[in-house]
Design a protein around this motif. Structure first.
Motif, short mmCIF file in Angstrom:
data_model
loop_
_atom_site.label_atom_id
_atom_site.label_comp_id
_atom_site.label_asym_id
_atom_site.label_seq_id
_atom_site.Cartn_x
_atom_site.Cartn_y
_atom_site.Cartn_z
N ASN A 57 2.50 17.25 7.36
CA ASN A 57 1.97 18.61 7.47
C ASN A 57 1.01 18.88 6.31
O ASN A 57 0.87 18.07 5.39
CB ASN A 57 3.10 19.64 7.49
CG ASN A 57 4.09 19.42 6.35
OD1 ASN A 57 3.72 19.33 5.18
ND2 ASN A 57 5.37 19.31 6.69
N GLN A 58 0.39 20.06 6.35
CA GLN A 58 -0.58 20.43 5.33
C GLN A 58 0.08 20.63 3.97
O GLN A 58 -0.53 20.36 2.93
CB GLN A 58 -1.30 21.72 5.73
CG GLN A 58 -2.40 21.51 6.77
CD GLN A 58 -3.17 22.78 7.01
OE1 GLN A 58 -2.71 23.66 7.73
NE2 GLN A 58 -4.35 22.88 6.45
N GLN B 174 0.28 18.66 -1.62
CA GLN B 174 1.07 18.17 -2.75
C GLN B 174 0.68 16.76 -3.15
O GLN B 174 0.65 16.42 -4.33
CB GLN B 174 2.56 18.22 -2.40
CG GLN B 174 3.12 19.62 -2.26
CD GLN B 174 4.56 19.63 -1.74
OE1 GLN B 174 5.02 18.66 -1.11
NE2 GLN B 174 5.27 20.71 -2.00
N ILE B 175 0.37 15.93 -2.17
CA ILE B 175 0.08 14.52 -2.44
C ILE B 175 -1.35 14.32 -2.94
O ILE B 175 -1.59 13.51 -3.85
CB ILE B 175 0.32 13.68 -1.16
CG1 ILE B 175 1.81 13.66 -0.82
CG2 ILE B 175 -0.19 12.25 -1.36
CD1 ILE B 175 2.68 13.02 -1.86
N VAL C 201 -4.57 16.97 9.81
CA VAL C 201 -3.19 17.42 9.77
C VAL C 201 -3.07 18.81 10.36
O VAL C 201 -2.12 19.14 11.08
CB VAL C 201 -2.65 17.38 8.32
CG1 VAL C 201 -1.20 17.85 8.27
CG2 VAL C 201 -2.78 15.98 7.74
N ILE D 210 -8.13 16.66 5.72
CA ILE D 210 -6.86 17.39 5.87
C ILE D 210 -6.86 18.15 7.19
O ILE D 210 -5.80 18.43 7.75
CB ILE D 210 -6.65 18.36 4.69
CG1 ILE D 210 -6.29 17.57 3.42
CG2 ILE D 210 -5.55 19.37 4.97
CD1 ILE D 210 -6.07 18.45 2.20
N ALA E 112 2.56 18.95 2.68
CA ALA E 112 2.69 17.63 2.06
C ALA E 112 1.34 17.11 1.60
O ALA E 112 1.23 16.52 0.52
CB ALA E 112 3.33 16.66 3.05
N ALA E 113 0.31 17.37 2.40
CA ALA E 113 -1.04 16.92 2.03
C ALA E 113 -1.51 17.60 0.74
O ALA E 113 -2.08 16.96 -0.14
CB ALA E 113 -2.02 17.21 3.17
N ARG F 248 0.01 9.29 7.32
CA ARG F 248 1.47 9.35 7.40
C ARG F 248 2.04 10.65 6.85
O ARG F 248 3.25 10.78 6.70
CB ARG F 248 2.07 8.17 6.64
CG ARG F 248 1.65 6.80 7.14
CD ARG F 248 2.09 6.57 8.56
NE ARG F 248 3.54 6.49 8.68
CZ ARG F 248 4.20 6.38 9.83
NH1 ARG F 248 3.51 6.39 10.97
NH2 ARG F 248 5.50 6.30 9.85
N LEU F 249 1.19 11.63 6.55
CA LEU F 249 1.68 12.90 6.03
C LEU F 249 2.02 13.83 7.20
O LEU F 249 1.24 13.98 8.13
CB LEU F 249 0.63 13.55 5.13
CG LEU F 249 0.27 12.74 3.88
CD1 LEU F 249 -0.79 13.48 3.07
CD2 LEU F 249 1.49 12.48 3.02
N VAL G 268 -4.87 8.17 3.53
CA VAL G 268 -3.85 8.94 2.82
C VAL G 268 -3.11 9.88 3.76
O VAL G 268 -1.88 10.02 3.71
CB VAL G 268 -4.48 9.73 1.66
CG1 VAL G 268 -3.45 10.62 0.98
CG2 VAL G 268 -5.08 8.77 0.63
N LEU G 269 -3.84 10.51 4.66
CA LEU G 269 -3.25 11.54 5.51
C LEU G 269 -2.56 10.99 6.76
O LEU G 269 -1.86 11.73 7.44
CB LEU G 269 -4.35 12.51 5.96
CG LEU G 269 -4.98 13.36 4.85
CD1 LEU G 269 -6.23 14.06 5.36
CD2 LEU G 269 -3.99 14.38 4.33
#
Length: 259
Positions: free
Chosen positions: A163-164, A169-170, A80, A77, A166-167, A160-161, A157-158
């Protein structure tokens, strides 16, 4: 040599950040110990001992693999966070391979996961989990493989996210189902067909199974709990790792260029 130096510098940066983050240190150590100490011991007392099974060992090996794999995946993360602070753009303009940058992040988070593995092994010894020197030495390279594999999954996973937020949450949505599909706490040999398909698509499953392959090869149990042989697990992990790295790095770099 410049590529190797870049990988080591990025990895060192992430490891130093862990040593300064006391909150993450506490939470990273606390949850695995709770899982093993409370859940593992209660399962052993309620179901293992009456049936002659060592469920404490089963949970220990599952939680060890899961913790190392998840810690490395979640740690990415920071990619991000670096993006939000424009640090990643500064790195990407440097004359080194994009894969070296991403692998440096993965290596750094893998190093971060190692102290957790040491703490879990020490706690397992206190609880009476059979952990001879031969077992520990056999698990060391597997723990490194699991950590790097988890980091590669985190990059995918990260990638295409935005911001943090969204990370954060996902990632729980991605991780939580794998706790049960990977067989950390429960055997998964006889799942319903639709859960069996999802289980086979779960990357964490192969990390857990590989560690159990090695553990039970040295400390055999009266029942077989590994799903696949070690060479098969390694082959699947290797194929997934290459796919995660190639696709994740490509998508992440593309997102950086579009900013």
């Amino acid at each position: 040599m410049s590529e190797v130096s870049a990988v080591l510098v990025i990895a060192h940066r992430d490891f130093v950040k862990l040593l300064r983050d006391r909150t993450r240190l506490i939470t990273d150590f606390a949850f695995p110990l709770i899982f093993i100490g409370i859940l593992g011991s209660s399962l052993q007392a309620g179901f293992g001992s009456p049936n002659g099974l060592n469920l404490l060992t089963f949970v220990f090996t599952g939680v060890l693999a899961q913790t190392v794999w998840q810690s490395s995946a979640l740690g990415v993360i920071s990619l991000v966070a670096d993006r939000e602070q424009d640090f990643s753009q500064e790195i990407f303009v440097s004359p080194i391979s994009r894969y070296s940058i991403v692998f440096g992040k993965i290596l750094g988070e893998s190093l971060v996961a190692l102290p957790q593995a040491v703490a879990i092994i020490a706690f397992g010894m206190l609880l009476g989990v059979p952990l001879s020197l031969a077992v520990v030495l056999a698990m060391v390279p597997i723990i490194l493989v699991v950590a790097v594999f988890g980091g590669a999954f985190g990059v995918l996973v990260l990638s295409r996210l935005p911001n943090q937020r969204a990370a954060n949450q996902i990632f729980p949505f991605v991780m939580l189902p794998q706790f049960f599909l990977a067989g950390i706490f429960n055997p998964i040999q006889k799942l319903p067909w639709f859960l069996d398909i999802l289980s086979k698509l779960s990357p964490m499953r192969y990390a857990v199974d590989l560690l159990r392959d090695v553990y039970y090869a040295v400390e055999p149990e009266p029942v077989t709990v590994a799903l696949l042989s070690a060479p098969v697990n390694l082959a699947i992990i290797g194929a997934m790792f290459i796919g995660f790295i190639v696709v994740g790095t490509t998508l992440f770099v593309r997102a950086e260029r579009n900013r």
